[in-house]
Enzyme design. Structure first.
Site, PDB file in Angstrom:
ATOM      1  CD  GLU A  78      -3.491 117.776 -51.203  1.00 51.98           C
ATOM      2  OE1 GLU A  78      -2.773 117.221 -50.344  1.00 51.98           O
ATOM      3  OE2 GLU A  78      -4.713 117.527 -51.340  1.00 51.98           O
ATOM      4  CB  CYS A 141      -4.590 115.583 -57.844  1.00 51.40           C
ATOM      5  SG  CYS A 141      -6.056 116.170 -58.728  1.00 51.40           S
ATOM      6  CG  HIS A 165      -7.278 117.940 -53.954  1.00 48.27           C
ATOM      7  ND1 HIS A 165      -6.200 117.177 -53.558  1.00 48.27           N
ATOM      8  CD2 HIS A 165      -7.675 117.436 -55.154  1.00 48.27           C
ATOM      9  CE1 HIS A 165      -5.964 116.257 -54.487  1.00 48.27           C
ATOM     10  NE2 HIS A 165      -6.833 116.390 -55.460  1.00 48.27           N
TER      11      HIS A 165
HETATM   12  N1  PCA Z   1      -8.926 115.154 -59.308  1.00 50.79           N
HETATM   13  C1  PCA Z   1      -8.175 113.913 -59.457  1.00 50.79           C
HETATM   14  C2  PCA Z   1      -7.505 114.021 -60.793  1.00 50.79           C
HETATM   15  C3  PCA Z   1      -8.154 115.153 -61.497  1.00 50.79           C
HETATM   16  C4  PCA Z   1      -8.947 115.851 -60.475  1.00 50.79           C
HETATM   17  O1  PCA Z   1      -9.583 116.903 -60.629  1.00 50.79           O
HETATM   18  C5  PCA Z   1      -7.243 113.623 -58.281  1.00 50.79           C
HETATM   19  O2  PCA Z   1      -7.533 114.064 -57.149  1.00 50.79           O
HETATM   20  O3  PCA Z   1      -6.221 112.955 -58.472  1.00 50.79           O
END
Ligand code: PCA
Length: 209
Positions: A78, A141, A165
């Site tokens: 990100e 996240c 991610h």
């Molecule tokens: N993914 C979610 C919140 C926790 C996770 O593992 C997200 O992408 O916001």
């Protein structure tokens, strides 16, 4: 050098969260860096407060937060966190925050501070599909991506931080969505930690005309 690495608890309908499974499999020493794993709840502010406590306790040089991005096919690093919560589902404590600033005194957005492009290059060199993402969403996240940057800047903590991610793993049985083997995700995180202190690659020569 110390790297604080977080993974999230399962949330929604899922019984496991690959981010937590992956960080549990990491060695506690990678390339001479001490790896400190921590589990975060998928809960607004509770997640951040736990991270802030861990930052104060361990004084890491790097904070690397990992989360599941169901539907994505590759490892995504990100670039930015934005100052908004706009949850599409409840967090694990039943909070649904809609169009609310994460921190009223914060900037609209903060860039993450890891050598993101360099890390993508390293992953690709190891044949792990990876790309930069320009949105961490508007759920927990992004809340954590943004909140960590806000904290580090506000308290002038010399520590770099970023968010990765990861896709579903096959064992979650999301049959119509892409997935990645847990072993590949663990390898990806190992490479990221190994190269976390590399210089960012020069983006472009930028011709003046
Ligand atoms: N993914 C979610 C919140 C926790 C996770 O593992 C997200 O992408 O916001």
């Amino acid at each position: 050098m110390k790297v604080l690495i977080s993974g999230f608890a399962p949330f929604g309908k899922d019984k496991v969260n690959p981010s937590l499974e992956a960080i549990r499999q990491l060695p506690l020493l990678i390339d001479n860096k001490i790896v400190i794993p921590i589990e975060l709840p998928v809960v607004a502010y509770e997640s951040l407060n736990l991270l802030f406590e861990a930052i104060e306790t361990h004084k890491p040089d790097y904070v690397l937060c990992i989360g599941q991005a169901g539907g994505r096919k590759d490892i995504t690093i990100e670039r930015i966190g934005i100052n908004i919560d706009d949850f599409g589902i409840e967090d694990n404590k039943g909070n649904i925050r809609i169009d609310q600033a994460i921190y009223e005194d914060g900037a609209d957005a903060y860039f993450t501070t890891l050598p993101n492009k360099r890390l993508i290059e390293v992953l690709k060199q190891h044949e792990i599909p990876a790309s930069i993402s320009n949105t961490a969403g508007t759920f927990v996240c992004n809340h954590v991506t943004y909140g960590v940057q806000h904290y580090l800047r506000k308290h002038r903590v010399h520590c770099k931080a970023g968010f990765v991610h990861i896709p579903y793993i096959p064992q979650q049985n999301h049959l119509n969505s892409p997935s990645m083997e847990l072993s590949m995700i663990v390898n990806a995180l190992t490479h990221i930690i190994t190269h976390i202190s590399d210089e960012e690659i020069i983006k472009s020569e930028g011709k003046i005309c």
